[in-house]
Design a protein around this motif. Structure first.
Motif, mmCIF file in Angstrom:
data_model
loop_
_atom_site.group_PDB
_atom_site.id
_atom_site.type_symbol
_atom_site.label_atom_id
_atom_site.label_comp_id
_atom_site.label_asym_id
_atom_site.label_seq_id
_atom_site.Cartn_x
_atom_site.Cartn_y
_atom_site.Cartn_z
ATOM 1 N N PHE B 160 43.758 42.984 53.672
ATOM 2 C CA PHE B 160 44.003 42.214 52.460
ATOM 3 C C PHE B 160 45.216 42.772 51.736
ATOM 4 O O PHE B 160 45.511 43.969 51.810
ATOM 5 C CB PHE B 160 42.819 42.315 51.487
ATOM 6 N N ASP B 167 45.476 39.615 40.433
ATOM 7 C CA ASP B 167 44.496 40.343 39.618
ATOM 8 C C ASP B 167 43.687 41.329 40.436
ATOM 9 O O ASP B 167 42.489 41.483 40.217
ATOM 10 C CB ASP B 167 43.570 39.364 38.879
ATOM 11 N N TRP B 168 44.367 41.999 41.362
ATOM 12 C CA TRP B 168 43.725 43.009 42.184
ATOM 13 C C TRP B 168 42.475 42.485 42.897
ATOM 14 O O TRP B 168 41.501 43.205 43.054
ATOM 15 C CB TRP B 168 43.404 44.265 41.360
ATOM 16 N N SER B 169 42.533 41.236 43.318
ATOM 17 C CA SER B 169 41.414 40.701 44.069
ATOM 18 C C SER B 169 41.316 41.397 45.417
ATOM 19 O O SER B 169 42.323 41.623 46.089
ATOM 20 C CB SER B 169 41.595 39.194 44.289
ATOM 21 N N THR B 170 40.101 41.737 45.828
ATOM 22 C CA THR B 170 39.905 42.384 47.124
ATOM 23 C C THR B 170 39.516 41.351 48.180
ATOM 24 O O THR B 170 39.170 41.710 49.296
ATOM 25 C CB THR B 170 38.802 43.458 47.029
ATOM 26 N N LEU B 171 39.518 40.070 47.798
ATOM 27 C CA LEU B 171 39.144 39.021 48.742
ATOM 28 C C LEU B 171 40.216 37.942 48.902
ATOM 29 O O LEU B 171 40.376 37.373 49.981
ATOM 30 C CB LEU B 171 37.843 38.333 48.282
ATOM 31 N N LYS B 172 40.945 37.665 47.820
ATOM 32 C CA LYS B 172 41.802 36.481 47.858
ATOM 33 C C LYS B 172 43.055 36.667 48.706
ATOM 34 O O LYS B 172 43.635 35.721 49.170
ATOM 35 C CB LYS B 172 42.184 36.071 46.427
ATOM 36 N N ILE B 198 44.603 46.632 51.799
ATOM 37 C CA ILE B 198 43.251 47.087 52.125
ATOM 38 C C ILE B 198 43.083 46.895 53.624
ATOM 39 O O ILE B 198 43.163 45.764 54.119
ATOM 40 C CB ILE B 198 42.178 46.274 51.375
ATOM 41 N N TRP B 203 41.543 51.242 50.525
ATOM 42 C CA TRP B 203 42.791 51.025 49.808
ATOM 43 C C TRP B 203 43.892 51.902 50.387
ATOM 44 O O TRP B 203 43.669 53.059 50.729
ATOM 45 C CB TRP B 203 42.641 51.415 48.335
ATOM 46 N N GLN B 478 43.427 34.417 36.849
ATOM 47 C CA GLN B 478 42.250 34.971 37.544
ATOM 48 C C GLN B 478 41.348 33.869 38.047
ATOM 49 O O GLN B 478 41.140 32.877 37.397
ATOM 50 C CB GLN B 478 41.435 35.880 36.605
#
Lengths: 326, 478
Positions: B160, B167-172, B198, B203, B478
């Motif tokens: 990722f 916005d520091w998304s860990t999925l998008k 990621i 990270w 967001q």
């Protein structure tokens, strides 16, 4: 006749202990819920042995991103919540399974209800069906300036061990073997400096500890950004603390309440002593009533941020490891 | 024996009063079995007294009176004077007051005790930026998209891209696997960004990025600047070193080198919206930009060049052909009424300004008289005065469908402090609308239709407020 009486009395008393857990109450987002449903959810599944999940922080809250139905977003990792809780702002239209009697903080926060979500997942960990409560979590959003879809409560991890590494912003979800252990080949951390059993009652983690020789029962709450102590139940211990300051804070509805900020050494959890502790001294009676259990204190961020920790929900064991920059 | 007894007595006296004799700290706050005790040493310095009163919970507003000697402040706060021995005054209060209005969950307490500072992981305020890579891992594509590349990690299940832009998304930011690694194309507006990859769930900073940023919360992030400006200087073919220095980089010469490109020296970079002063430094000689007519002399007598980064906004006033002078005044120039002069055209007056993103109130000043822009239906009311309203780089259009019989529809929310008179929407067929520039993050708002507050019927997202009437919720970014 008299001979049978003690036996009958004994049997009667026994049955009291076997009463079913029907109407329990719980604080979630400040609302006290009764009518908590027993756990009908099918167990989760996933193709992994150890799932590594990147996490974030908002203030001292641990944020995990997850997907519910088709919506992705941030959830607070909150062991102070019993199961999945969803933010009403985004899930107001979810199907109502049950209404919640809400004895909310100002007595009138209606609109909280129970729903079922399908297809909830944290990366490779999937839940086909999950009971969830929908309630107002706007206070957390506004307080931390982050969009919050909900809270992840303990029941989500009932079959696993969960490790949180706040130094590298990672969460590990461990599948366990038949003995309830993390399989030896899958262990990420070794040689914990603290290992203690905990009581798991009403989906809440209770850990035994002490402050200055006074035994106390703490709720372990990853949703608590500080340690909290009940002023009356921890009274003797508080007298030995350094009181840093006294503050008046605003409650819901504009009411004000008082807290003390205290520093102390000599916190013992399991057999481990912790020094340089901080806690907010307040009245935990309302939270205790909602947990259906007296709370002497809540172990929060100030405690669990001292190391990497693992909660094994099957063995009911808590471990802490020193972070040594590996 | 008697001598020892005397010393032992002294020792006991000392230990017996230990809480009160904590070395230098005569002021103190102590919890006893039922009371909270406040000890004040009247011989303390003013700073020392202020400190102990603050610890006792006396507000900033009340402390000055207390420091002047008005002890009634303490009594009004619920402190009771217990005794006064020598220079120590003891107050106390019941500890059981903590029982009043107990909080229902930890967050009610911690939200007030742990305050948010500036956002971590965002370069909102970076005035400028130049990238530094060991190999190109972030590439601007001809399509206008920005490609991020992570080589390797081919055994990773997923990768990722996470950063301030999502916005520091860990999925998008799910990346696509390639033969040599991972990549993703995203749309970025010019700006300063922090990011990480990621891989394997972990990270990591961008291994090819030579800029490491400490985000202030214990994390190290990579930085990327999407450029929006190039400093250019023609000529000077025999110069050894040319750099640009300005208000954005603390006038640091040598930091931002221009590179020779044919017969032009260039330095592309990211510059924050707004106004910047600068000069070129040619082999230690400072000169203003010969190609830039916009100049300003500073208080040291230096002639600096000036640029404005933003969007060009045309202000036009039709008619008033007999007027002697027309000026423009607004938030953008601190309402100076004789600074921005409009130029006369065939059928009116006009001027153009370069403005940074935002919402601005303005007015025309025609021969000394302030008039709102007659051609602009959008208005804003501030302190009973009506101004014209313009939004630069608007990123959200507020719409209210229907209400065709309404006389006036206004908008208020967190962007204007819930100012009731707020912004006026303009009717357009079957709907009322206005576009605003909203800062990234959460916005709460409501419409005010002929004086009645309503949540946005077209927005499913709303949250409860203190009046139990609800606020509509909007997230930008967001």
């Amino acid at each position: 006749m008299p001979k049978y009486l003690p036996l009958l009395l004994f049997i009667f008393l026994l049955t009291q202990g076997l009463k079913g857990n029907c109407a329990k109450s719980r604080p979630i987002g400040g609302i006290t819920f009764t009518n908590i449903l027993p756990d009908p959810d099918p167990p989760p599944y996933g193709d992994f042995q150890t799932l590594i999940v990147p996490i974030k922080k908002a203030g001292n809250l641990i944020i995990v991103e997850a997907q519910v139905d088709s919506v992705e977003g941030n959830f607070v990792m909150d062991t102070g919540a019993p199961y999945l809780v969803l933010n009403a702002t985004y899930f107001r239209d979810a199907p109502k399974i049950d209404d919640q009697e809400s004895a909310g903080i100002n007595g009138e926060s209606g609109g909280s209800f129970t729903t079922v979500v399908h297809n909830f997942s944290i990366l490779d960990l999937h839940y086909s069906s999950l009971t969830a409560d929908v309630t107002d979590l706007s206070a957390i959003e506004n307080g931390r300036n982050m969009k919050i879809l909900g809270l992840l409560g303990t029941r989500l991890f009932a079959n696993f061990a969960v490790t949180i590494d706040l130094f590298n912003n990672l969460m590990y979800i461990h599948k366990l073997n038949e003995q309830g252990n993390i399989p030896p080949g899958e262990q990420v951390f070794h040689d914990p400096f603290l290992r203690t059993p905990f009581n798991y009652m009403n989906d809440i983690i209770f850990m035994k500890g002490a402050i200055a020789d006074k035994t106390l029962w703490f709720v372990f709450d990853t949703g608590a950004e500080t340690n909290l102590l009940d002023y009356s139940r921890s009274g003797k211990a508080i007298r030995k603390m350094q009181i840093i300051n006294r503050s008046k804070l605003t409650g819901v509805g504009g009411s004000s309440f008082e807290i003390l900020y205290a520093r102390f050494d000599e916190l013992t959890v399991g057999n481990q002593k912790f020094t340089r502790n901080r806690a907010l001294v307040t009245d935990l009676e309302k939270m205790g009533r909602a947990y259906d259990h007296n709370i002497d204190g809540i172990l929060g961020y100030d405690f669990f941020s001292r190391g990497i920790f693992t909660i094994n929900f099957v063995k009911k064991e808590f471990e802490m490891y020193i972070y040594n920059n590996q | 024996m008697r001598r020892y007894g005397f010393y032992i007595f002294l020792l006991l006296l000392l230990f017996g009063n230990l809480p009160y004799a904590l070395a230098q700290e005569r002021n103190n706050l102590i919890a006893t079995k039922r009371k909270l005790v406040l000890l004040i040493d009247v011989t303390s310095s003013k700073a020392g007294l202020d400190s102990i009163f603050k610890r006792a919970g006396i507000s900033d507003a009340d402390r000055p009176a207390l420091l002047k000697g008005d002890l009634s402040v303490l009594e009004r706060e619920g402190w009771r004077m217990v005794k006064h021995i020598d220079n120590i005054i003891e107050f106390d209060r019941r500890l059981s007051e903590i029982k009043e209005n107990p909080p229902g969950n930890p967050f009610i307490i911690t939200a007030q005790v742990i305050k948010n500072g500036a956002r971590h992981g965002y370069l909102d305020d970076a005035l400028y930026g130049v990238n530094k890579f060991s190999s190109p891992s972030v590439i601007e594509l001809p399509s206008g998209l920005t490609r991020f590349i992570l080589p390797g990690f081919l055994n990773s299940k997923r990768a990722f891209l996470s950063g301030s832009f999502n916005d520091w998304s860990t999925l998008k930011g799910l990346m696509t696997k390639t033969a040599t690694g991972w990549m993703i194309d995203i749309k970025l507006v010019p700006g300063a960004y922090e990011y990480k990859f990621i891989a394997d769930g972990r990270w990591m900073t961008d291994p090819a990025n030579l800029i490491d940023l400490n985000d202030g919360a214990g994390n190290t992030n990579s930085a990327y600047f999407k450029y929006n400006y190039t400093f250019k200087l023609h000529g000077y073919p025999s110069a050894q070193k040319i750099s640009v220095a300005g208000s954005f980089n603390n006038w640091n010469p040598g930091e931002l080198q221009l590179v020779k490109n044919g017969n032009t020296w260039e330095c592309p970079l990211y510059l924050h919206e707004g106004r910047h002063a600068y000069r070129f430094v040619i082999d230690d000689n400072w000169i203003a930009d010969p190609a830039n007519p916009d100049k300003l002399t500073d208080d040291k007598g230096n002639v600096n060049s000036v640029i404005n980064i933003g969007q060009t906004v045309n202000f036009k006033l039709d008619g008033y052909t007999n007027a002697r002078s027309v000026f423009l005044a607004g938030d953008f120039n601190d309402w100076q009424t004789n600074a921005i002069r409009l130029n006369k055209t065939a059928d009116g007056w006009s001027t153009a300004l370069v403005l940074a993103s935002g919402n601005y109130n303005y007015t025309f000043i025609v021969d000394g008289k302030s008039i709102p822009d007659p051609a602009n239906p959008y208005q804003s009311v501030v302190q009973n005065q009506t101004f014209s309203f313009v939004s630069v780089n608007a990123n959200y259009k507020f719409k209210l469908k229907g209400y065709t019989d309404a006389k006036k529809v206004r908008l208020a929310g967190t962007f204007n402090n819930w100012n009731y008179f707020g912004y006026t929407l303009a009717p357009n067929g079957n709907e009322w609308s206005i576009s605003l520039y909203l800062k990234p993050g959460k916005t709460l708002y409501k419409y005010i239709v002929d004086g009645n507050w309503i949540i946005d019927p077209g927005n499913k997202q709303w949250e409860q407020n203190d009046e139990q009437t609800g606020n509509s919720v909007l997230w930008i970014g967001q």
